[in-house]
Design an enzyme around this catalytic site. Structure first.
Site, PDB file in Angstrom:
ATOM      1  N   ARG A 147      30.068 -39.707  34.391  1.00 36.84           N
ATOM      2  CA  ARG A 147      29.940 -38.309  34.798  1.00 36.84           C
ATOM      3  C   ARG A 147      29.283 -38.258  36.171  1.00 36.84           C
ATOM      4  O   ARG A 147      28.314 -38.993  36.409  1.00 36.84           O
ATOM      5  CB  ARG A 147      29.065 -37.549  33.786  1.00 36.84           C
ATOM      6  CG  ARG A 147      29.042 -36.056  34.006  1.00 36.84           C
ATOM      7  CD  ARG A 147      28.035 -35.341  33.124  1.00 36.84           C
ATOM      8  NE  ARG A 147      26.707 -35.341  33.749  1.00 36.84           N
ATOM      9  CZ  ARG A 147      25.695 -34.599  33.285  1.00 36.84           C
ATOM     10  NH1 ARG A 147      25.842 -33.870  32.176  1.00 36.84           N
ATOM     11  NH2 ARG A 147      24.531 -34.627  33.900  1.00 36.84           N
ATOM     12  N   TYR A 159      21.959 -28.453  38.733  1.00 40.37           N
ATOM     13  CA  TYR A 159      21.862 -29.054  37.399  1.00 40.37           C
ATOM     14  C   TYR A 159      22.255 -30.526  37.463  1.00 40.37           C
ATOM     15  O   TYR A 159      23.219 -30.897  38.141  1.00 40.37           O
ATOM     16  CB  TYR A 159      22.792 -28.342  36.388  1.00 40.37           C
ATOM     17  CG  TYR A 159      23.049 -29.294  35.264  1.00 40.37           C
ATOM     18  CD1 TYR A 159      24.223 -30.032  35.190  1.00 40.37           C
ATOM     19  CD2 TYR A 159      22.025 -29.586  34.365  1.00 40.37           C
ATOM     20  CE1 TYR A 159      24.390 -31.004  34.225  1.00 40.37           C
ATOM     21  CE2 TYR A 159      22.185 -30.552  33.393  1.00 40.37           C
ATOM     22  CZ  TYR A 159      23.367 -31.272  33.338  1.00 40.37           C
ATOM     23  OH  TYR A 159      23.520 -32.244  32.396  1.00 40.37           O
ATOM     24  N   ASP A 211      30.071 -31.758  34.597  1.00 41.86           N
ATOM     25  CA  ASP A 211      29.489 -30.705  33.772  1.00 41.86           C
ATOM     26  C   ASP A 211      29.180 -29.488  34.647  1.00 41.86           C
ATOM     27  O   ASP A 211      28.341 -29.574  35.548  1.00 41.86           O
ATOM     28  CB  ASP A 211      28.185 -31.244  33.146  1.00 41.86           C
ATOM     29  CG  ASP A 211      27.616 -30.326  32.076  1.00 41.86           C
ATOM     30  OD1 ASP A 211      26.738 -30.788  31.326  1.00 41.86           O
ATOM     31  OD2 ASP A 211      28.045 -29.153  31.987  1.00 41.86           O
ATOM     32  N   HIS A 213      27.975 -26.742  33.467  1.00 45.22           N
ATOM     33  CA  HIS A 213      26.752 -26.232  32.827  1.00 45.22           C
ATOM     34  C   HIS A 213      26.695 -24.706  32.719  1.00 45.22           C
ATOM     35  O   HIS A 213      25.694 -24.080  33.098  1.00 45.22           O
ATOM     36  CB  HIS A 213      25.529 -26.764  33.566  1.00 45.22           C
ATOM     37  CG  HIS A 213      24.429 -27.194  32.639  1.00 45.22           C
ATOM     38  ND1 HIS A 213      23.340 -26.425  32.361  1.00 45.22           N
ATOM     39  CD2 HIS A 213      24.281 -28.318  31.904  1.00 45.22           C
ATOM     40  CE1 HIS A 213      22.550 -27.049  31.500  1.00 45.22           C
ATOM     41  NE2 HIS A 213      23.087 -28.204  31.209  1.00 45.22           N
ATOM     42  N   GLU A 237      33.213 -29.872  31.793  1.00 49.75           N
ATOM     43  CA  GLU A 237      32.397 -29.471  30.633  1.00 49.75           C
ATOM     44  C   GLU A 237      31.698 -28.144  30.881  1.00 49.75           C
ATOM     45  O   GLU A 237      31.250 -27.859  31.993  1.00 49.75           O
ATOM     46  CB  GLU A 237      31.370 -30.556  30.390  1.00 49.75           C
ATOM     47  CG  GLU A 237      30.350 -30.238  29.355  1.00 49.75           C
ATOM     48  CD  GLU A 237      29.266 -31.291  29.284  1.00 49.75           C
ATOM     49  OE1 GLU A 237      29.442 -32.387  29.848  1.00 49.75           O
ATOM     50  OE2 GLU A 237      28.226 -31.014  28.675  1.00 49.75           O
ATOM     51  N   GLU A 263      27.960 -28.414  23.356  1.00 54.12           N
ATOM     52  CA  GLU A 263      26.605 -28.950  23.122  1.00 54.12           C
ATOM     53  C   GLU A 263      25.618 -27.868  22.707  1.00 54.12           C
ATOM     54  O   GLU A 263      24.615 -28.176  22.067  1.00 54.12           O
ATOM     55  CB  GLU A 263      26.093 -29.684  24.349  1.00 54.12           C
ATOM     56  CG  GLU A 263      25.827 -28.798  25.523  1.00 54.12           C
ATOM     57  CD  GLU A 263      25.318 -29.596  26.719  1.00 54.12           C
ATOM     58  OE1 GLU A 263      25.953 -30.595  27.085  1.00 54.12           O
ATOM     59  OE2 GLU A 263      24.273 -29.222  27.253  1.00 54.12           O
ATOM     60  N   ARG A 284      31.879 -30.884  21.852  1.00 56.91           N
ATOM     61  CA  ARG A 284      30.694 -31.635  22.266  1.00 56.91           C
ATOM     62  C   ARG A 284      29.516 -31.513  21.299  1.00 56.91           C
ATOM     63  O   ARG A 284      28.406 -31.921  21.630  1.00 56.91           O
ATOM     64  CB  ARG A 284      30.232 -31.134  23.628  1.00 56.91           C
ATOM     65  CG  ARG A 284      31.181 -31.376  24.740  1.00 56.91           C
ATOM     66  CD  ARG A 284      30.782 -32.546  25.624  1.00 56.91           C
ATOM     67  NE  ARG A 284      29.488 -32.387  26.259  1.00 56.91           N
ATOM     68  CZ  ARG A 284      28.578 -33.353  26.290  1.00 56.91           C
ATOM     69  NH1 ARG A 284      28.810 -34.504  25.693  1.00 56.91           N
ATOM     70  NH2 ARG A 284      27.424 -33.185  26.885  1.00 56.91           N
ATOM     71  N   GLU A 340      28.427 -39.494  24.902  1.00 58.43           N
ATOM     72  CA  GLU A 340      27.497 -39.448  26.041  1.00 58.43           C
ATOM     73  C   GLU A 340      26.328 -40.387  25.772  1.00 58.43           C
ATOM     74  O   GLU A 340      25.799 -40.428  24.652  1.00 58.43           O
ATOM     75  CB  GLU A 340      26.972 -38.020  26.235  1.00 58.43           C
ATOM     76  CG  GLU A 340      26.023 -37.867  27.409  1.00 58.43           C
ATOM     77  CD  GLU A 340      25.635 -36.423  27.646  1.00 58.43           C
ATOM     78  OE1 GLU A 340      25.854 -35.587  26.760  1.00 58.43           O
ATOM     79  OE2 GLU A 340      25.130 -36.119  28.739  1.00 58.43           O
ATOM     80  N   TRP A 403      21.323 -21.189  33.046  1.00 58.41           N
ATOM     81  CA  TRP A 403      20.889 -22.475  33.605  1.00 58.41           C
ATOM     82  C   TRP A 403      21.823 -23.557  33.131  1.00 58.41           C
ATOM     83  O   TRP A 403      22.285 -23.534  31.999  1.00 58.41           O
ATOM     84  CB  TRP A 403      19.460 -22.839  33.196  1.00 58.41           C
ATOM     85  CG  TRP A 403      19.145 -24.216  33.679  1.00 58.41           C
ATOM     86  CD1 TRP A 403      18.918 -24.617  34.978  1.00 58.41           C
ATOM     87  CD2 TRP A 403      19.124 -25.409  32.893  1.00 58.41           C
ATOM     88  NE1 TRP A 403      18.753 -25.949  35.044  1.00 58.41           N
ATOM     89  CE2 TRP A 403      18.866 -26.486  33.796  1.00 58.41           C
ATOM     90  CE3 TRP A 403      19.313 -25.679  31.550  1.00 58.41           C
ATOM     91  CZ2 TRP A 403      18.783 -27.818  33.356  1.00 58.41           C
ATOM     92  CZ3 TRP A 403      19.218 -26.993  31.116  1.00 58.41           C
ATOM     93  CH2 TRP A 403      18.947 -28.030  32.021  1.00 58.41           C
TER      94      TRP A 403
HETATM   95  C1  CS2 Z   1      23.698 -31.658  29.633  1.00 56.58           C
HETATM   96  C2  CS2 Z   1      22.364 -31.806  28.958  1.00 56.58           C
HETATM   97  O1  CS2 Z   1      24.059 -33.876  28.931  1.00 56.58           O
HETATM   98  C3  CS2 Z   1      24.607 -32.791  29.200  1.00 56.58           C
HETATM   99  O2  CS2 Z   1      25.815 -32.562  29.157  1.00 56.58           O
HETATM  100  O3  CS2 Z   1      24.318 -30.436  29.469  1.00 56.58           O
HETATM  101  O4  CS2 Z   1      21.655 -32.707  29.723  1.00 56.58           O
HETATM  102  C4  CS2 Z   1      21.545 -30.546  28.815  1.00 56.58           C
HETATM  103  O5  CS2 Z   1      21.306 -29.978  30.076  1.00 56.58           O
HETATM  104  C5  CS2 Z   1      20.234 -30.921  28.162  1.00 56.58           C
HETATM  105  O6  CS2 Z   1      20.499 -31.565  26.945  1.00 56.58           O
HETATM  106  C6  CS2 Z   1      19.376 -29.703  27.914  1.00 56.58           C
HETATM  107  O7  CS2 Z   1      18.198 -30.103  27.281  1.00 56.58           O
HETATM  108 MG    MG Z   2      26.360 -30.614  29.238  1.00 59.83          MG
END
Ligand code: CS2
Ligand code: MG
Length: 403
Positions: A147, A159, A211, A213, A237, A263, A284, A340, A403
């Protein structure tokens, strides 16, 4: 057989983790991860005050019945705190089940469906050259999927990018939520150049992931997906917040770039439309936040009907217990996609002793009975909880953003 103990261990070996330890009257113990980054104590309290007392005396072998008891019995359903607490209990009971059977949990899930679990790592940089350097390092470590996240000119922070070159990325900051500024325009103008640079320098042999985000609107997500199709990403993602699952219909109409979501989702209801309308390619969700092995296997089995594959969340802010449980599922399910693997702080790996391993781009949960992860409670006690918050994001005009 009866549960005689259910203890919540909160520790901070490099970062905060919440671990549930269940003990049976025959002395067999099981572990579950209950870590929810930035809200750890909420889950610890949910377990200590509302779940652990009602586990005492229950038969630890009745995993499904316990899952249904905790899900239906709470009356209030779904959400990351509830599902992380249920997830921790479920993981611990599968750990006990495996130890009683003398088998690694993946053998109880139907056995191995592959030789190894393909993992993806994070290559990050404050600019494109630094990110390319990081990409080369991860390629050297044998990763077949990487990634990429990089800084964007004109934005103080982005991010996924650590503040210091080469430092591990930890989003949570001790003390108070950090306020970060975000510009979608600057991001959308810049990020295609990152993928172009990676493909130009390293070619197409390695899977490339990114990502977003939750930062984009559906049409912006569609525009990004379309603009990067030539770089053949493995996935984009969290392009847009997934509460409104229909939003992904618009994205799907405009691009063939594969999409990963999940996630921050925690029950099958949060992703049912995304899967059955084939609006995503990878789900995810992760063992801890999605109610454990029992529920996540249900999600993955449902996803397999629609050719949606797994891509479980596996950051350093989910414990090595969660990663171990994820690897057992990853090894067994037919529709595995990718796992991941960010790696962990040195102190974390001193506290958690793991049978799982990484080797040349692939992972394996190991052959130890149960989940194959143990915790050194005496050492964990040396790292007390430290209050930490995830950042918040605002647009450049001050509007609160994702965020
Ligand atoms: C992120 C995460 O790994 C990822 O794909 O989206 O790092 C996420 O930001 C964190 O788990 C938040 O605690
Ligand atoms: Mg993520």
């Amino acid at each position: 057989m009866k549960i005689v103990g259910a203890d919540v261990i909160v520790c901070c070996p490099g970062r905060n983790f919440v671990t549930l330890k269940i003990t049976t009257d025959e002395g067999v113990t099981g572990l579950g991860d209950a870590t929810l980054n930035g809200r750890e104590l909420s889950v610890a309290s949910y377990l200590k005050d509302h779940v652990c007392p009602v586990l005492i005396g229950r038969d630890p072998q009745r995993i499904e019945d316990t899952w249904q008891y905790l899900y239906r019995g709470a009356y209030w359903r779904r959400g990351p705190v509830t599902m992380s607490a249920i997830g921790a209990v479920d993981m611990a009971l599968w750990d006990i089940k495996g130890k009683l059977a003398g088998l690694p949990v993946y053998q109880l899930l139907g056995g191995a469906s592959r030789e190894g679990v393909m993992a993806y790592s994070h290559a990050t940089g404050r600019d494109i050259p630094e990110t390319l350097e990081a990409f080369a390092e991860h390629r050297e470590k044998g990763f077949r999927a990487i990634r990429v996240q990089c800084g964007v000119p004109g934005m103080k922070s982005v991010y996924g990018v650590s503040k210091k070159k080469g430092a591990a990325y930890e989003p949570a900051t001790k003390g108070w939520p950090e306020e970060q500024s975000w510009s979608t325009e600057k991001y959308l103008d810049y990020v295609p150049r990152l993928f172009e640079a990676v493909r130009e320098k390293f070619g197409f042999d390695i899977h490339l992931l990114h990502d977003a985000h939750h930062r984009l609107s559906p049409i912006e997500a569609a525009r990004l997906g379309k603009s990067v199709e030539d770089y053949r990403l493995f996935w984009l993602e969290d392009l847009t917040p997934a509460e409104n699952q229909e939003a992904f219909r618009l994205i799907r109409r405009h691009t063939v770039t594969p999409i990963a979501v999940g996630e921050v989702l925690n029950t099958i209801w949060d992703c049912k439309n995304l899967i059955e309308e084939q609006l995503i390619d990878y789900i995810r969700m992760t063992v801890t936040h999605a109610g454990g092995i029992t529920h996540l296997k249900r999600v993955f089995d449902f996803a397999s009907l629609y050719q949606v594959r797994s891509g479980s969340h596996g950051p350093s802010d989910l414990s090595p217990v969660c990663l171990g449980a994820a690897l057992h599922l990853d090894l067994a399910i037919p529709n595995f996609g990718v796992q991941e693997y960010m790696g962990y702080h040195e102190q974390t790996m001193e506290v958690f002793r793991c049978a799982w391993r990484y080797e040349d781009g692939f992972m394996h949960p190991g052959e130890k009975p149960g989940l194959g992860v143990e915790i050194d409670e005496a050492l964990a006690a040396k790292y007390p909880y430290e209050p930490a918050f995830l950042p918040v994001a605002r647009l450049e005009d001050g509007t609160m953003w994702n965020w």
